[in-house]
Each structure stands twice: as structure tokens, then as C-alpha cells.
Design a protein around this motif. Structure first.
Motif, mmCIF file in Angstrom:
data_model
loop_
_atom_site.group_PDB
_atom_site.id
_atom_site.type_symbol
_atom_site.label_atom_id
_atom_site.label_comp_id
_atom_site.label_asym_id
_atom_site.label_seq_id
_atom_site.Cartn_x
_atom_site.Cartn_y
_atom_site.Cartn_z
ATOM 1 N N UNK A 210 0.783 -1.226 0.000
ATOM 2 C CA UNK A 210 0.000 0.000 0.000
ATOM 3 C C UNK A 210 0.812 1.273 0.000
ATOM 4 N N UNK A 211 2.122 1.182 0.056
ATOM 5 C CA UNK A 211 2.934 2.390 0.031
ATOM 6 C C UNK A 211 3.169 3.005 1.392
ATOM 7 N N UNK A 212 2.790 2.310 2.471
ATOM 8 C CA UNK A 212 3.025 2.830 3.814
ATOM 9 C C UNK A 212 1.762 3.382 4.440
ATOM 10 N N UNK A 213 1.705 3.332 5.772
ATOM 11 C CA UNK A 213 0.570 3.882 6.503
ATOM 12 C C UNK A 213 -0.618 2.949 6.600
ATOM 13 N N UNK A 214 -0.500 1.733 6.067
ATOM 14 C CA UNK A 214 -1.594 0.772 6.140
ATOM 15 C C UNK A 214 -1.061 -0.581 6.603
ATOM 16 N N UNK A 215 -1.989 -1.467 6.931
ATOM 17 C CA UNK A 215 -1.656 -2.843 7.290
ATOM 18 C C UNK A 215 -2.214 -3.781 6.213
ATOM 19 N N UNK A 216 -1.458 -4.826 5.936
ATOM 20 C CA UNK A 216 -1.928 -5.887 5.058
ATOM 21 C C UNK A 216 -2.285 -7.063 5.958
ATOM 22 N N UNK A 217 -3.574 -7.262 6.185
ATOM 23 C CA UNK A 217 -4.030 -8.254 7.143
ATOM 24 C C UNK A 217 -4.384 -9.572 6.467
ATOM 25 N N UNK A 218 -3.899 -10.647 7.036
ATOM 26 C CA UNK A 218 -4.252 -12.005 6.594
ATOM 27 C C UNK A 218 -5.071 -12.638 7.700
ATOM 28 N N UNK A 219 -6.294 -12.980 7.379
ATOM 29 C CA UNK A 219 -7.235 -13.420 8.398
ATOM 30 C C UNK A 219 -7.818 -14.791 8.061
ATOM 31 N N UNK A 220 -8.106 -15.567 9.105
ATOM 32 C CA UNK A 220 -8.712 -16.888 8.927
ATOM 33 C C UNK A 220 -9.861 -17.091 9.892
ATOM 34 N N UNK A 221 -10.694 -18.057 9.539
ATOM 35 C CA UNK A 221 -11.732 -18.526 10.469
ATOM 36 C C UNK A 221 -12.025 -19.978 10.162
ATOM 37 N N UNK A 222 -12.600 -20.670 11.133
ATOM 38 C CA UNK A 222 -12.985 -22.057 10.956
ATOM 39 C C UNK A 222 -14.283 -22.126 10.152
ATOM 40 N N UNK A 223 -14.420 -23.202 9.383
ATOM 41 C CA UNK A 223 -15.642 -23.432 8.622
ATOM 42 C C UNK A 223 -16.514 -24.467 9.327
#
Length: 223
Positions: A210-223
Motif C-alpha cells: 500500500x505504500x506505507x501507513x496501512x496494514x496488510x491483514x491475513x485473516x482466517x476462520x474455521x468453517x
């Protein structure tokens, strides 16, 4: 693994801005019928797994391309996808929906596309048993009508039927970007996803993507 990171970023690019156009309804409309495994139906529209029949519909393919362009433009971005790539993704659904590695789900209202998203049983960047969905797009005039939730329901049903016990998504978050707060509320609130990475890694990847100032979030949940 640089290859995995590249694939993750490619999927992130497809998922982040377009998903910002998702509706934020609390509960998806209950399905009244299921045209194919991995599909669902709701009031006024139906969600199906795309096939060659859809790939051969030039008007529908062009509509999907336009939905992607409009979604990115609405959040100040620029992204496009070729009609040929859309056709290729749709043809992936010709095999049984629970065994195809990746398919493109379509939300159709009177035969016209009002949304789409992809789901994958496996990816190079998720562990065994963890599926993935992304590339979520909802037309402006179909927002807040349950389309996005029905697409997610169809995708997660397919992944579960295909043997997945978890699902992963990725998105960019910035406290100064209202549309990403809406994504966070929907993903990590209503949909129940949990961030799997530390803050430092999220910020580091945010600087790259994103060029800075943001987070790249990797998220999971159970199915």
C-alpha cells in the motif's frame, strides 16, 4: 517464499478495493434453492458457480469486467481484468464444484451479473485444509441487499463441501481510510475472521503493497 508472496499480493489486489463495495448486511438471505453445489439463492437474485455457459455469454463477461473497474474506481484505485481471464475463470466451474481448485461465483439478477467472487480449495500461500476466497465485487445498485453475504455463503459452503476446515482472506487496512474500516468491521466483526499475523508483519507488508501507513491483514476462520 517470494512466489507465495507474489501470489498473495495478486489475490490481495483483486480482493481489497473491490470488496470495499460489499454490502454490510448482518445476515445473508436464506437460500431457497441451490442450482449447483456451491451456489445459493436469495430474494431477487441467485448465486451460482460460473461455467462455460456463462463464459460464452459475451454480455455477462463484459459486465463482470465493468464491475471490477467500477469497484476500484469507487475507492480511488485502478484495476481491470481481461474478458479472456474472466472466461477462463468461469470455465473452471465445468468440473464438479466441490473438486475444482478455483471457481468464480456469480450473483445473477434476471440473468444479469450484480456481483462475483472467487473461491479456491487450495492456494500456494495457505496450509492444507485452508481454502481461500477473494475477488469480491458487488454492483453499486445491488449493495445493501444481501448480495455480498450470499456470495460469501456460497463460497464457504463450497469450500466446506470440498474438505476445507478453514478459510483465509487478505485485505488492506488503514485507520485513515473509511472504506477499509468498513471492511474490518465486516470481515473481523460480522464474518468472524481473526488476524493471523503480528502487527509488525502487517505494517511491513502494508509498506510494500500500500505504500506505507496501512496494514496488510491475513485473516482466517474455521468453517
Amino acid at each position: 517464499n517470494l512466489c507465495c508472496i507474489e501470489h498473495t499480493f495478486e489475490r490481495f489486489n483483486a480482493c481489497t478495493a473491490s470488496a470495499a463495495m460489499s454490502d454490510d448486511d448482518t445476515t445473508p438471505s436464506p437460500p431457497s434453492q441451490q442450482p449447483r453445489k456451491g451456489g445459493a439463492a436469495a430474494a431477487g437474485f441467485e448465486v451460482v458457480v460460473g461455467t462455460s455457459r456463462h463464459a460464452n455469454d459475451a454480455e455477462l463477461v463484459d459486465r463482470v469486467v465493468q464491475l471490477v473497474i467500477e469497484s476500484y474506481a469507487a475507492v480511488g484505485g485502478h484495476k481491470t481484468i481481461s474478458a479472456e481471464k474472466v472466461r477462463g475463470r468461469l470455465r473452471c466451474g465445468d468440473v464438479e464444484a466441490t473438486t475444482a481448485r478455483r471457481v468464480l461465483h456469480l450473483a445473477l439478477r434476471d440473468g444479469r451479473a450484480v456481483g462475483c467472487m472467487s473461491s479456491s480449495l487450495t492456494t500456494p500461500w495457505t496450509p492444507t485444509g485452508c481454502g481461500h476466497w477473494g475477488f469480491l465485487v458487488v454492483a453499486v445498485d445491488a449493495q445493501d441487499s444481501g448480495v455480498a453475504s450470499a456470495l460469501v455463503q456460497g463460497a464457504e459452503t463450497r469450500l466446506k463441501q470440498g474438505g476445507c476446515t478453514e478459510v483465509q482472506i487478505e485485505y488492506e487496512y488503514g485507520a485513515h481510510l473509511p472504506h477499509t474500516q468498513r471492511l474490518s468491521d465486516w470481515y473481523e466483526g460480522k464474518l468472524g475472521f481473526k488476524d493471523t499475523s503480528c502487527w509488525f508483519m502487517n505494517r511491513f507488508l502494508g509498506m510494500i503493497v500500500g505504500g506505507g501507513g496501512t496494514e496488510f491483514r491475513r485473516c482466517r476462520k474455521a468453517l
